[in-house]
Write a protein that holds these residues in place. Sequence first.
Motif, PDB file in Angstrom:
ATOM      1  N   ILE A 180      38.279   0.661 -19.291  1.00  0.00           N
ATOM      2  CA  ILE A 180      37.702   0.527 -20.794  1.00  0.00           C
ATOM      3  C   ILE A 180      37.334  -0.805 -21.896  1.00  0.00           C
ATOM      4  O   ILE A 180      36.415  -0.677 -22.703  1.00  0.00           O
ATOM      5  CB  ILE A 180      39.249   1.171 -21.319  1.00  0.00           C
ATOM      6  N   MET A 181      37.760  -1.888 -21.184  1.00  0.00           N
ATOM      7  CA  MET A 181      37.800  -3.035 -22.255  1.00  0.00           C
ATOM      8  C   MET A 181      36.229  -3.246 -21.585  1.00  0.00           C
ATOM      9  O   MET A 181      35.188  -4.046 -22.358  1.00  0.00           O
ATOM     10  CB  MET A 181      38.907  -3.789 -21.217  1.00  0.00           C
ATOM     11  N   ASN A 182      35.977  -3.108 -20.000  1.00  0.00           N
ATOM     12  CA  ASN A 182      34.506  -3.535 -19.810  1.00  0.00           C
ATOM     13  C   ASN A 182      33.621  -2.884 -20.791  1.00  0.00           C
ATOM     14  O   ASN A 182      31.929  -3.363 -20.895  1.00  0.00           O
ATOM     15  CB  ASN A 182      33.850  -3.068 -18.069  1.00  0.00           C
ATOM     16  N   ASN A 183      33.843  -1.567 -20.930  1.00  0.00           N
ATOM     17  CA  ASN A 183      32.692  -0.577 -21.408  1.00  0.00           C
ATOM     18  C   ASN A 183      32.390  -0.733 -23.104  1.00  0.00           C
ATOM     19  O   ASN A 183      31.574  -0.775 -23.443  1.00  0.00           O
ATOM     20  CB  ASN A 183      33.056   0.874 -21.492  1.00  0.00           C
ATOM     21  N   LEU A 184      33.563  -1.143 -22.997  1.00  0.00           N
ATOM     22  CA  LEU A 184      34.050  -1.655 -24.697  1.00  0.00           C
ATOM     23  C   LEU A 184      32.794  -3.083 -24.864  1.00  0.00           C
ATOM     24  O   LEU A 184      31.953  -3.713 -25.972  1.00  0.00           O
ATOM     25  CB  LEU A 184      35.274  -2.147 -25.431  1.00  0.00           C
ATOM     26  N   THR A 185      33.274  -3.870 -24.475  1.00  0.00           N
ATOM     27  CA  THR A 185      32.292  -5.393 -23.655  1.00  0.00           C
ATOM     28  C   THR A 185      30.944  -4.923 -23.554  1.00  0.00           C
ATOM     29  O   THR A 185      30.236  -5.583 -24.670  1.00  0.00           O
ATOM     30  CB  THR A 185      33.587  -5.985 -22.922  1.00  0.00           C
ATOM     31  N   GLU A 186      30.637  -3.916 -22.825  1.00  0.00           N
ATOM     32  CA  GLU A 186      28.959  -3.858 -22.977  1.00  0.00           C
ATOM     33  C   GLU A 186      28.542  -2.984 -23.890  1.00  0.00           C
ATOM     34  O   GLU A 186      27.329  -3.892 -24.714  1.00  0.00           O
ATOM     35  CB  GLU A 186      28.539  -2.963 -22.029  1.00  0.00           C
ATOM     36  N   ARG A 187      29.657  -2.470 -24.492  1.00  0.00           N
ATOM     37  CA  ARG A 187      28.892  -2.058 -25.985  1.00  0.00           C
ATOM     38  C   ARG A 187      28.340  -2.636 -27.326  1.00  0.00           C
ATOM     39  O   ARG A 187      27.892  -2.464 -28.012  1.00  0.00           O
ATOM     40  CB  ARG A 187      29.737  -0.790 -26.181  1.00  0.00           C
ATOM     41  N   LEU A 188      30.065  -3.384 -27.450  1.00  0.00           N
ATOM     42  CA  LEU A 188      30.180  -4.884 -27.903  1.00  0.00           C
ATOM     43  C   LEU A 188      28.696  -5.792 -28.192  1.00  0.00           C
ATOM     44  O   LEU A 188      27.936  -5.761 -29.019  1.00  0.00           O
ATOM     45  CB  LEU A 188      31.753  -5.738 -28.032  1.00  0.00           C
ATOM     46  N   GLN A 189      28.581  -5.759 -26.486  1.00  0.00           N
ATOM     47  CA  GLN A 189      27.074  -7.064 -26.729  1.00  0.00           C
ATOM     48  C   GLN A 189      25.683  -6.530 -26.673  1.00  0.00           C
ATOM     49  O   GLN A 189      24.883  -7.555 -27.445  1.00  0.00           O
ATOM     50  CB  GLN A 189      26.797  -6.934 -24.933  1.00  0.00           C
ATOM     51  N   LEU A 195      22.545  -6.239 -34.256  1.00  0.00           N
ATOM     52  CA  LEU A 195      22.523  -6.639 -34.980  1.00  0.00           C
ATOM     53  C   LEU A 195      21.730  -8.277 -34.691  1.00  0.00           C
ATOM     54  O   LEU A 195      21.058  -7.933 -36.415  1.00  0.00           O
ATOM     55  CB  LEU A 195      23.377  -6.789 -35.140  1.00  0.00           C
ATOM     56  N   SER A 196      21.843  -8.612 -33.878  1.00  0.00           N
ATOM     57  CA  SER A 196      21.111  -9.925 -34.076  1.00  0.00           C
ATOM     58  C   SER A 196      19.655  -9.763 -34.444  1.00  0.00           C
ATOM     59  O   SER A 196      18.716 -10.032 -34.881  1.00  0.00           O
ATOM     60  CB  SER A 196      20.728 -11.064 -32.486  1.00  0.00           C
ATOM     61  N   SER A 197      18.329  -8.430 -33.610  1.00  0.00           N
ATOM     62  CA  SER A 197      17.379  -7.911 -33.387  1.00  0.00           C
ATOM     63  C   SER A 197      17.029  -7.783 -35.033  1.00  0.00           C
ATOM     64  O   SER A 197      16.230  -8.305 -35.831  1.00  0.00           O
ATOM     65  CB  SER A 197      17.140  -7.587 -32.448  1.00  0.00           C
ATOM     66  N   MET A 198      18.206  -7.228 -35.546  1.00  0.00           N
ATOM     67  CA  MET A 198      17.413  -6.356 -37.154  1.00  0.00           C
ATOM     68  C   MET A 198      17.541  -7.538 -38.010  1.00  0.00           C
ATOM     69  O   MET A 198      16.991  -8.146 -39.165  1.00  0.00           O
ATOM     70  CB  MET A 198      18.781  -5.457 -37.209  1.00  0.00           C
ATOM     71  N   SER A 199      19.100  -8.345 -38.362  1.00  0.00           N
ATOM     72  CA  SER A 199      19.280  -9.578 -38.097  1.00  0.00           C
ATOM     73  C   SER A 199      18.056 -10.072 -38.451  1.00  0.00           C
ATOM     74  O   SER A 199      17.153 -10.538 -39.848  1.00  0.00           O
ATOM     75  CB  SER A 199      19.905 -10.152 -38.249  1.00  0.00           C
ATOM     76  N   GLU A 200      17.293 -10.341 -37.682  1.00  0.00           N
ATOM     77  CA  GLU A 200      15.845 -11.136 -37.900  1.00  0.00           C
ATOM     78  C   GLU A 200      15.010 -10.726 -38.001  1.00  0.00           C
ATOM     79  O   GLU A 200      13.782 -11.177 -38.986  1.00  0.00           O
ATOM     80  CB  GLU A 200      15.837 -12.172 -36.093  1.00  0.00           C
ATOM     81  N   GLU A 201      14.802  -9.445 -38.202  1.00  0.00           N
ATOM     82  CA  GLU A 201      13.365  -8.120 -38.681  1.00  0.00           C
ATOM     83  C   GLU A 201      14.061  -8.527 -39.868  1.00  0.00           C
ATOM     84  O   GLU A 201      12.628  -8.544 -40.512  1.00  0.00           O
ATOM     85  CB  GLU A 201      13.451  -7.556 -38.205  1.00  0.00           C
ATOM     86  N   ARG A 202      14.997  -8.654 -40.908  1.00  0.00           N
ATOM     87  CA  ARG A 202      15.215  -7.951 -41.866  1.00  0.00           C
ATOM     88  C   ARG A 202      14.970  -9.596 -42.996  1.00  0.00           C
ATOM     89  O   ARG A 202      14.437  -9.131 -43.758  1.00  0.00           O
ATOM     90  CB  ARG A 202      17.019  -7.792 -42.565  1.00  0.00           C
ATOM     91  N   ASP A 203      14.946 -10.928 -42.237  1.00  0.00           N
ATOM     92  CA  ASP A 203      14.779 -11.891 -42.858  1.00  0.00           C
ATOM     93  C   ASP A 203      13.277 -12.015 -43.030  1.00  0.00           C
ATOM     94  O   ASP A 203      13.106 -13.483 -43.862  1.00  0.00           O
ATOM     95  CB  ASP A 203      15.408 -13.125 -41.705  1.00  0.00           C
ATOM     96  N   LEU A 204      12.816 -11.974 -41.520  1.00  0.00           N
ATOM     97  CA  LEU A 204      11.333 -12.194 -42.466  1.00  0.00           C
ATOM     98  C   LEU A 204      10.287 -10.905 -42.754  1.00  0.00           C
ATOM     99  O   LEU A 204      10.448 -11.707 -43.913  1.00  0.00           O
ATOM    100  CB  LEU A 204      10.756 -11.082 -40.179  1.00  0.00           C
TER     101      LEU A 204
END
Length: 410
Positions: A180-189, A195-204
Amino acid sequence: MRQIVASAQSVRLLCPLAPVSWTSPVSWTSPHLICSILPTWTHKAPYSTFEIPAWLCWNGLTSAPGFMEITSEWALLGYRLSTCLGSSQRRFHGGVVFVLGLLSVFLLAGLIGLGVHYHSVRSSAEDISVIIDNLTERLQDSNNKFCSVSEERDLLLANLTEITKEMEKLQSLSVHNSVIMNNLTERLQDSNNNLSSMSEERDLLLANLTEITKEMEKLQSLSVHNSVIINNLTERLQDSNNKLSSMSEERDLLLANLTEITKEMEKLQSLPVQKKTCPAGWRMFRRSCYLRSNESGSWFTGRQDCREKGADLVVIDSTEEQTFLSTFTEVATWIGLTDRDEEGTWKWIDGTPLTSRYWRSNQPDNGNGDPQWGEEDCVHIRAEGKTGDNWNDLSCDASLRWICEKNAGL
């Protein structure tokens, strides 16, 4: 110890602790002297005196004066004295009295010894009793401690049993939890990457929208170049619309703002061409007016002065404007860029984030932690630097000149 005093007429026998009176005749024998005497008995403490005719003594005594030490035993003395009595009855009674006296002395000595021994035994018994009481108390304390330790041991054993059971349960769950922890870690990553990609796109997009908004404000006072600028804005708006189509509610809101801007652009296309001018003492570049102060002050003082003139500290949004300002000033001057709200996050005074950067080498450095420079949260243009890299962060309280900017008027 006894002594005999001898003379030509008599022999005197000195006996310590003798009876007060004794009228019985005495026959007395020692290894050196045998005497038959009829003593004239008188008491003279601490001795009793016997008068012995000298002619009745033999076996070593002479008529010359002298002393003889007698060391015979008491029992033998009693017996021999009894044999010297003139009468057999008196001799017998005298011997018995003497022996009884000796027995009384021995009995008294025995009683005294028994008393001392009894006192010693009693003291020893009392000491033994005290020791036994102490040992009993210590044994009782040891038993109590042993009972307490036994209870603690039983409690610890019970706890250990429960912990062992919990450990067995946890071991059975560890494999499942690991998956379960491995699955959650992958989903969190994946979520973080998205989120990082969307944040960059939003800032742009926000930066693009800010630039477009500025362009729209400037277009209201445009002259001959309105049509070219409108075409550029239209293309940029189309690009923004394409990017905003993949965003969520925030992107939909940006699209709505862009639609309103497009309508304003259409209205501006029908506006007549008008010539823009700047107040006296101000210098015009494109559609903005610029004023370099004659006095020096802090960053806050410079901004307040600009606001009183209907302007604000300059905001640089293009390379052309950066080049113009680098040649416009010959001394270090404040510009409208700061990170006072959040250290390391640089923003212009109109709230837009920093996109184009013209920092000097190794800047910004916030004073490198040197206390003499303090917190360096405001930016100025260095006159001696190149036009492309002459920004430096400095303490907002430093005294410099400043540049004000406002839109050109009709």
